[in-house]
Design an enzyme around this catalytic site. Sequence first.
Site, PDB file in Angstrom:
ATOM      1  N   THR A  16      54.098  -9.889  23.003  1.00 25.64           N
ATOM      2  CA  THR A  16      55.354  -9.792  22.040  1.00 25.64           C
ATOM      3  C   THR A  16      55.462 -11.062  21.319  1.00 25.64           C
ATOM      4  O   THR A  16      55.921 -10.945  20.144  1.00 25.64           O
ATOM      5  CB  THR A  16      56.474  -9.353  22.758  1.00 25.64           C
ATOM      6  N   LEU A  54      67.792  -7.422  42.657  1.00 23.32           N
ATOM      7  CA  LEU A  54      67.697  -5.945  42.486  1.00 23.32           C
ATOM      8  C   LEU A  54      68.336  -5.103  41.340  1.00 23.32           C
ATOM      9  O   LEU A  54      68.662  -3.932  41.540  1.00 23.32           O
ATOM     10  CB  LEU A  54      68.297  -5.207  43.963  1.00 23.32           C
ATOM     11  N   SER A  86      54.611 -12.449  27.205  1.00 19.25           N
ATOM     12  CA  SER A  86      54.176 -11.278  26.815  1.00 19.25           C
ATOM     13  C   SER A  86      53.674 -11.500  25.322  1.00 19.25           C
ATOM     14  O   SER A  86      53.899 -12.304  24.642  1.00 19.25           O
ATOM     15  CB  SER A  86      55.701 -10.588  26.623  1.00 19.25           C
ATOM     16  N   ASN A 121      58.515   2.963  27.685  1.00 26.66           N
ATOM     17  CA  ASN A 121      57.356   2.644  27.426  1.00 26.66           C
ATOM     18  C   ASN A 121      56.514   3.978  27.675  1.00 26.66           C
ATOM     19  O   ASN A 121      56.844   4.775  28.173  1.00 26.66           O
ATOM     20  CB  ASN A 121      56.687   1.421  28.507  1.00 26.66           C
ATOM     21  N   TYR A 158      64.770  -9.866  23.298  1.00 25.82           N
ATOM     22  CA  TYR A 158      63.805 -10.093  24.356  1.00 25.82           C
ATOM     23  C   TYR A 158      62.653 -10.893  23.694  1.00 25.82           C
ATOM     24  O   TYR A 158      62.559 -11.819  24.800  1.00 25.82           O
ATOM     25  CB  TYR A 158      63.571  -8.612  24.686  1.00 25.82           C
ATOM     26  N   LYS A 169      61.509 -14.812  25.392  1.00 26.92           N
ATOM     27  CA  LYS A 169      60.300 -15.186  25.992  1.00 26.92           C
ATOM     28  C   LYS A 169      59.558 -16.434  25.160  1.00 26.92           C
ATOM     29  O   LYS A 169      58.913 -17.197  25.712  1.00 26.92           O
ATOM     30  CB  LYS A 169      59.153 -14.174  25.839  1.00 26.92           C
TER      31      LYS A 169
END
Length: 352
Positions: free
Chosen positions: A131, A38, A129, A204, A154, A158
């Site tokens: 990306t 969370l 992603s 975003n 980031y 990935k």
Amino acid sequence: MQLKLRRILVTGGAGYIGSHAALALLEAGCDVVVLDNLCNSSKESLARVAHLGGRALNFVLGDVRDSDLLRSIFADKEIDAVLHFAGLKSVGESVGNPLAYYDNNVSGTLKLCEAMSDAGVRKLVFSSSATVYGDPHEMPVSEATPTGSLTNPYGRSKLIVEQFLQDLAISDDRWSIAALRYFNPVGAHSSGLIGEDPGGIPNNLLPYISQVAVGKLDFLSVFGGDYSTRDGTGVRDYIHVLDLVHGHLCALDALQNRAGFNIWNLGTGRGYSVLEIISAFERASGRSIPYKIVPRRQGDIKECWADTAKALAELKWVAVRGLDEMMIDAWRWQSLNPNGYHKAPSRTDSVK
Ligand code: NAD
Ligand code: UD1
């Protein structure tokens, strides 16, 4: 869609995409175990998923980097496959705090794979992603397009995960792994009960426009009006989150009979500019979106959209929802939940 794999662990299942996936799995008749710490979500999303799905799901509050917890989940729940959404996703934050990103995204996936291997669970769908393509020279980008030189932790996290998952699948042919390269997920479930709930000021485009539309933000800054695109603004392949999660179910289905490491693009194959998105959102919401063209955002690329042929051929998957439906669903979610999951009536009874 009915799946033969029945018991699915969904890491990060309280988040934006994971909550929609958890619901799709419930609807497909699966038993769903959500593991989420969370850190970027609330339990309320899962209460609403259980409400919409008409039955309970199992929620474990915890961290994907906690090997003992993972071991106990695999020992207790007889998991058949894992959808791995848990991770951190803010590009800007990753530049300021790279260790948190490598720890969460890379170490988290390593620990998950170790626990899966120990438990003999070797079917994994990983949230990658687009990306990873960096700043591609040709459109559309296919899975054969070389991965790019990435400019932020980031994106690198990935790509590193994709690479070690490929090594893992080469080392042991019992693994069946899908790396799904998402283009730009937007929209929300058509009920308006679950959707994207970014903390703070959104980075975003769609969350930002939505908050302008409800009056929480004054105007949208359009990052760059001088790209060599049809109207000078950046072009992206926006995909409805429900189409995206359907792609995950198709990938799970395919992994039943498919070993090794597989990459699939999840996009629509069509690009829209920022100004086209603004117009579409205005049509959907009936609100005007004030905007100003400002200098380009550092690290942004001009355009990116998917070649979708591989997913169509191998998964029989194609995105079916158009731009208007994406905007209408995004607006319904935002207008019904101006403060996201906060200050909402609780339905936590249905989460065990
Ligand atoms: P999100 O932040 O809404 O969901 C991620 C969830 O993972 C959150 O509920 C968070 O609390 C949880 N989480 C994070 N670290 C955890 C940890 N160590 N242990 C347990 N839970 C953890 O993000 P999202 O938009 O739903 O994205 C899901 C995945 O898809 C992410 O891996 C993201 O990088 C990837 N992705 C997202 C997009 C996008 O535009 N949303 C695009 C490409 C890829
Ligand atoms: C961004 C990330 C990408 C990540 C993806 C999903 C960057 C550089 N890239 O992609 O790594 O995988 O989110 O989380 O952060 N825009 C505006 N004004 C805004 C916001 C966006 O004009 O306030 C424009 C952008 O310049 C871009 C388009 O809208 O042309 C989409 O932006 P965004 O939603 O942030 O997604 P990406 O940049 O594609």
